[in-house]
Design an enzyme around this catalytic site. Structure first.
Site, PDB file in Angstrom:
ATOM      1  N   ARG A 154       0.780  -1.212   0.040  1.00  0.00           N
ATOM      2  CA  ARG A 154      -0.100   0.056  -0.086  1.00  0.00           C
ATOM      3  C   ARG A 154       0.887   1.325   0.012  1.00  0.00           C
ATOM      4  O   ARG A 154       1.840   1.427   0.675  1.00  0.00           O
ATOM      5  CB  ARG A 154      -1.070   0.074   1.223  1.00  0.00           C
TER       6      ARG A 154
ATOM      7  N   ALA B  92     -13.393   3.374   0.989  1.00  0.00           N
ATOM      8  CA  ALA B  92     -12.140   4.034   1.747  1.00  0.00           C
ATOM      9  C   ALA B  92     -12.064   3.358   3.119  1.00  0.00           C
ATOM     10  O   ALA B  92     -13.272   3.146   3.642  1.00  0.00           O
ATOM     11  CB  ALA B  92     -12.621   5.670   2.019  1.00  0.00           C
ATOM     12  N   ASP B  93     -11.073   3.198   3.610  1.00  0.00           N
ATOM     13  CA  ASP B  93     -10.901   2.450   5.010  1.00  0.00           C
ATOM     14  C   ASP B  93     -10.246   3.593   5.845  1.00  0.00           C
ATOM     15  O   ASP B  93     -10.305   4.921   5.473  1.00  0.00           O
ATOM     16  CB  ASP B  93     -10.138   1.613   4.875  1.00  0.00           C
ATOM     17  N   SER B  94     -10.058   3.294   7.021  1.00  0.00           N
ATOM     18  CA  SER B  94      -9.551   4.370   8.105  1.00  0.00           C
ATOM     19  C   SER B  94      -8.416   5.182   7.608  1.00  0.00           C
ATOM     20  O   SER B  94      -8.162   6.219   7.904  1.00  0.00           O
ATOM     21  CB  SER B  94      -9.612   3.965   9.403  1.00  0.00           C
ATOM     22  N   ASP B  96      -7.266   5.494   4.499  1.00  0.00           N
ATOM     23  CA  ASP B  96      -7.814   6.481   3.561  1.00  0.00           C
ATOM     24  C   ASP B  96      -8.477   7.746   4.115  1.00  0.00           C
ATOM     25  O   ASP B  96      -7.955   9.088   3.570  1.00  0.00           O
ATOM     26  CB  ASP B  96      -8.817   5.857   2.617  1.00  0.00           C
TER      27      ASP B  96
END
Lengths: 300, 139
Positions: A154, B92-94, B96
């Protein structure tokens, strides 16, 4: 081979897919980690069967997501939680469809056992996390659990140190800034993120209970495989003292999953195991189809 | 979020019968200074017209927020983002969300408390918080 058996069952209007294979409970201080790789679940009839396990509100939430990939992953996440919890019940007494979920006062999801008051229900705790390419569910008995997974590759869009300075604790920034190679620095940043997220999720009290800059997670000097939590500041009733209190209440584990992800687990330490590291049993699964014990999970 | 009504806040006088609730994250003295990293939120349900902060966010703010969100989540042009769009709907995750917050802070020259930042769920909410903080900064 298994997939075609199920299609036949469906065609013959059988009410059930093959039964879920039941599971032995985790022992104390042991975490069971289950994961699904979405790219391995392709059968439309299997996905349709999964969707029939979901509650109406879960189906609504899935339908609100944008795009098929997001919808599929949300479906798999709910399926993983429902089937996994159902499998730990004695004699398959619980239909995954009938499980009910509620949130604690801070919003952390948990099982609602109100319809099973007379059954012998083990005190299971669970937590899920997922990325585009992996869905993971962690299960423990007796103690709260939080997990977080991130893709190892990521990319952070901001400068890693700037990000850390903004959100992490001072000690963590110090640690990250000593790493000369940017790629290693990014990896350590991600590992720290998963550990910190796992802790906040295990705590289950919402983000405001543990802002990231109020605690430090670092690897223990003696063994590289263990992590400990130190709170950088503690507000007491009387004054704003800054103390460095290292917590013995929480155990951490960090591992590599599926060669592609970092997974952090945080569980409450019941203090009975004498400081022994967390045992983690990892299994890859496709619900109703197969389980695979992953014995070689690298603990980091 | 716990809400408590603080009668010592001078900027809210005079108020109509419908009062605005301030929710204080930390109940210690907050009005010694005017730093923008104070975390408090306005509940939008009851909003006297006299308060300086406006309910309706500027379209310009919404658009800037949408741009930043699209960039962070690497959305394509055909993926529409509107005021009501929830970040989670876009995947979106945290992490993001926190990156989006950093982008917003840079763009608007503000600082958001982490707890508030992580609770932003839609473009609208982000825009509201931004305008609140910008207002406070320039006030």
């Amino acid at each position: 081979m298994r997939i075609s058996v199920m299609s036949q069952l469906q065609r013959s209007f059988s009410m059930e897919f093959p039964s879920l294979v039941s599971l032995k409970l985790p022992s104390p201080m042991e975490t069971h980690l289950w994961y699904i790789r979405p790219d391995e679940v392709k059968s439309p009839s299997l996905l349709k069967h999964y969707s029939q396990l979901l509650s109406p509100s879960e189906k609504d939430q899935v339908s609100q997501l944008r795009g098929d990939a997001l919808k599929k992953n949300a479906l798999l996440a709910r399926t993983l939680v429902r089937t996994t919890i159902a499998r730990y019940q004695t004699n398959n007494a619980v239909d995954p469809r009938s499980l009910m979920f509620k949130k604690n006062i801070y919003g952390k999801p948990e099982v609602d056992w109100q319809n099973y008051k007379n059954c012998n229900i083990p005190p299971l705790h669970f937590n899920i996390s997922h990325t585009d390419s992996l869905i993971v569910c962690g299960v423990t008995v007796h103690v709260p659990i939080g997990i977080d997974v991130e893709d190892k590759e990521r990319k952070i869009k901001h400068d890693v140190l700037a990000f850390a300075e903004r959100f992490y604790s001072a000690d963590e920034v110090k640690f990250l800034s000593t790493i000369p190679d940017p790629e290693s620095q990014r990896k350590e940043f991600i590992k720290l993120w998963t550990l910190k997220e796992a802790y906040v999720k295990a705590l289950g009290k919402g983000f405001s209970a543990a802002p990231f800059n109020t605690f430090t997670i670092q690897s223990k000097a003696e063994t590289k495989e263990e992590y400990s939590l130190c709170k950088t500041s503690e507000m007491t009733a009387s004054s704003l003292e800054k103390t460095n209190k290292c917590d013995r209440e929480w155990k951490f584990a960090l591992l590599e999953l599926a060669d592609s992800h970092y997974a952090a687990i945080c569980i409450e330490d019941d203090q009975a195991s004498g400081g022994a590291p967390m045992r983690v049993i990892v299994r890859k699964t496709i619900p109703f189809v197969e389980d695979e014990l992953i014995s070689e999970s690298k603990l980091l | 979020m716990a809400s408590s009504f603080c009668s010592s806040i001078s900027m809210q006088a005079p108020i109509s019968a419908k009062t605005t609730r301030f929710s204080l994250q930390k109940p210690v003295s907050i009005f010694n200074n005017r730093k923008t990293n104070l975390s408090f939120s306005l509940h939008r349900r009851s909003m006297p017209a006299r308060l300086a902060v406006s309910c309706a966010v500027k379209q310009e703010t919404v658009e800037k927020v949408s741009e930043i969100v699209k960039k962070q989540l690497s959305l394509t042009d055909d993926q529409k983002v509107t005021a009501g769009t929830k970040f989670t709907e876009l995947g979106a995750d945290s992490l993001d969300t926190v990156e989006i917050v950093m982008g917003l802070e840079e763009e608007f020259g503000i600082t958001m408390a982490e707890e508030r930042a992580k609770e932003i769920a839609t473009v609208q909410q982000a825009a509201e918080l931004i305008e609140e903080l910008v207002q406070e900064k320039t006030a």
